[in-house]
Write a protein that holds these residues in place. Sequence first.
Motif, mmCIF file in Angstrom:
data_model
loop_
_atom_site.group_PDB
_atom_site.id
_atom_site.type_symbol
_atom_site.label_atom_id
_atom_site.label_comp_id
_atom_site.label_asym_id
_atom_site.label_seq_id
_atom_site.Cartn_x
_atom_site.Cartn_y
_atom_site.Cartn_z
ATOM 1 N N ASN A 205 -0.438 -3.855 -2.947
ATOM 2 C CA ASN A 205 -1.375 -4.882 -4.063
ATOM 3 C C ASN A 205 -1.130 -4.453 -4.837
ATOM 4 O OD1 ASN A 205 -3.429 -6.053 -4.910
ATOM 5 N ND2 ASN A 205 -4.308 -6.486 -2.868
ATOM 6 N N VAL A 208 -4.456 -4.087 -7.350
ATOM 7 C CA VAL A 208 -5.600 -2.890 -6.523
ATOM 8 C C VAL A 208 -5.348 -2.134 -7.414
ATOM 9 C CG1 VAL A 208 -6.102 -1.272 -5.018
ATOM 10 C CG2 VAL A 208 -6.692 -4.156 -4.350
ATOM 11 N N TRP A 209 -3.554 -2.228 -6.912
ATOM 12 C CA TRP A 209 -2.673 -0.636 -7.581
ATOM 13 C C TRP A 209 -3.388 -0.814 -9.212
ATOM 14 C CZ3 TRP A 209 0.249 -0.733 -12.524
ATOM 15 C CH2 TRP A 209 1.114 0.935 -12.471
ATOM 16 N N LYS A 211 -6.020 -2.109 -10.752
ATOM 17 C CA LYS A 211 -7.897 -1.706 -11.024
ATOM 18 C C LYS A 211 -8.096 -0.128 -10.820
ATOM 19 C CE LYS A 211 -12.189 -2.336 -8.442
ATOM 20 N NZ LYS A 211 -13.043 -2.882 -7.179
ATOM 21 N N TYR A 212 -7.382 0.972 -10.123
ATOM 22 C CA TYR A 212 -7.577 1.826 -10.102
ATOM 23 C C TYR A 212 -7.320 2.956 -10.747
ATOM 24 C CZ TYR A 212 -10.770 0.563 -5.995
ATOM 25 O OH TYR A 212 -11.523 0.281 -5.143
#
Length: 527
Positions: A205, A208-209, A211-212
Amino acid sequence: MAKAFPLISILFLSLLVLSQSLPLSTRGRWIVDSKTGQRVKLSCVNLVSHAQSMVAQGLDKRPLKDLANEIVSRDYNCVRLTWSVYMFTRYPFETIGDVLDGLDINKVKNGVKKHNPQFLNMTVTSAFKTVVDGLGNAGLMVILDNHISQPRWCCSLHDGNGFFGDRNFKPIEWLRGLAYVARHFSWHPKVVGMSLRNELRGSNNVGVWRKYVKLGSHLIHRINPRLLVVISGLNYDNDLSYLKKKPLGYNLNNKVVLEAHLYSFSGEPESKFVKKPLNIACNQVMDKFEREAGFVVDMKDPYPLFLSEFGYDLRGGNKAQNRFMSCFLARIIGKDIDWAYWAFQGSYMYRQGQQDVDESFGIMDSSWTKDRSPRLQQMLQLAKRINQDPNSKGPMSYIMLHPVSGQCVKLDGKGGIELGDCETPTLWDHTGDGSPMKLWNGQCLKSAGDGKPPVVSAECSGDGSSWTVASKAKLQLSTKSGGENICLEKESDTSIVVKKCICLKDEWNCFDDPQSQWFKLVPTNVA
């Protein structure tokens, strides 16, 4: 185990006092000294501290000062020191003695008591700091690598530590851990970088990668802006290919470094190096590496690439891994990439339910008193050298490397060439396939015939004078003699001859071993 202490408002800490050291920055694809702009090449070892013992490996075998000096004596300049999130969010006040008692590893505890007794009464936090101090006092740079959340062996798809939101990988706790470590070492002159997370896995994903990774990298930079921030990709740190379509978009004032890993068993099983023709297997693996990670140094807006893990079984009996290592070293030396070898430790205090477990990839043997494989020092010699200097105004030439041995081609003083160490390599000019291999004095490398040593001659034209980088792996140097392709070949420890090229005519169906003929032209603008 003790409960975690509160880390109130850590996510919102402002800048702290900077150290008096010269921090590192990035300039395009290179890591440089922030003040002078001179290139700094990371030639590192990995040292495990993230495991169940929650302290650096080797403290049960040798005094800390001796361990640091062993690293320095082998010409490595930095340590990628691993840590787990829970060490600082859940178990910071546990003493190392209590941790070892909890694992019921008396042999290990007695070893620590003998060699580093002061550690037994230290807390996990204090012990980690003391190790960093010991490495720094020896002159080593340190990169603090968040390896995992739980203190345990890494890495499995099913350990719950693989990706953001997994059962043991809670993003808020991970950010707390990053913040604590960034703040705790903001003063340390030898801590030059922090990595966000080792070997993300189990999800692809990218959203998500992104984002964090952004949250984590910006958090570290806010708290400790002097540090390099090392960002890993997906699929066990093998894949950054999605950055081709949509780049990262920030460099945190020239502090972002991307990282990747590669082993013989990355992707397909390592048997590919013995079941496929070797030139084909090497080419396929290296092409995949370029597509998924190596390309980042060649992008329009490039980043440095830190090969933060690679290694192989140093006992020497694994044919596939031996072949991988020669293939891989040719590539990373050719691209002059920063790197960290896995691993320095000769054994583990505790691994997967056993104490005092041997590490077959370890630079040190299980006694921690000698090299597991003395050959490794020569194999990595040219990898430790700065071969491309962004500040150099010198012309680009080539070093001829035999990657299997790590030796370089040098003049023998008798009108020919030989293999030797790479401390003062001979530089060659080669303008492309079918051109001569020239020296600074205008002389050229010339074949003297099949089975004979090549010569250095003032004759730079005619049969046997034009050289081509041949084979799918681009690791054979061939010329023509009497219409036949012949290649440079390592004949013995130092001698080189020219012989019929191995596997060039039918590479897809040839299973002969061409490694004796593997020579890599390594570009350099450093005399």
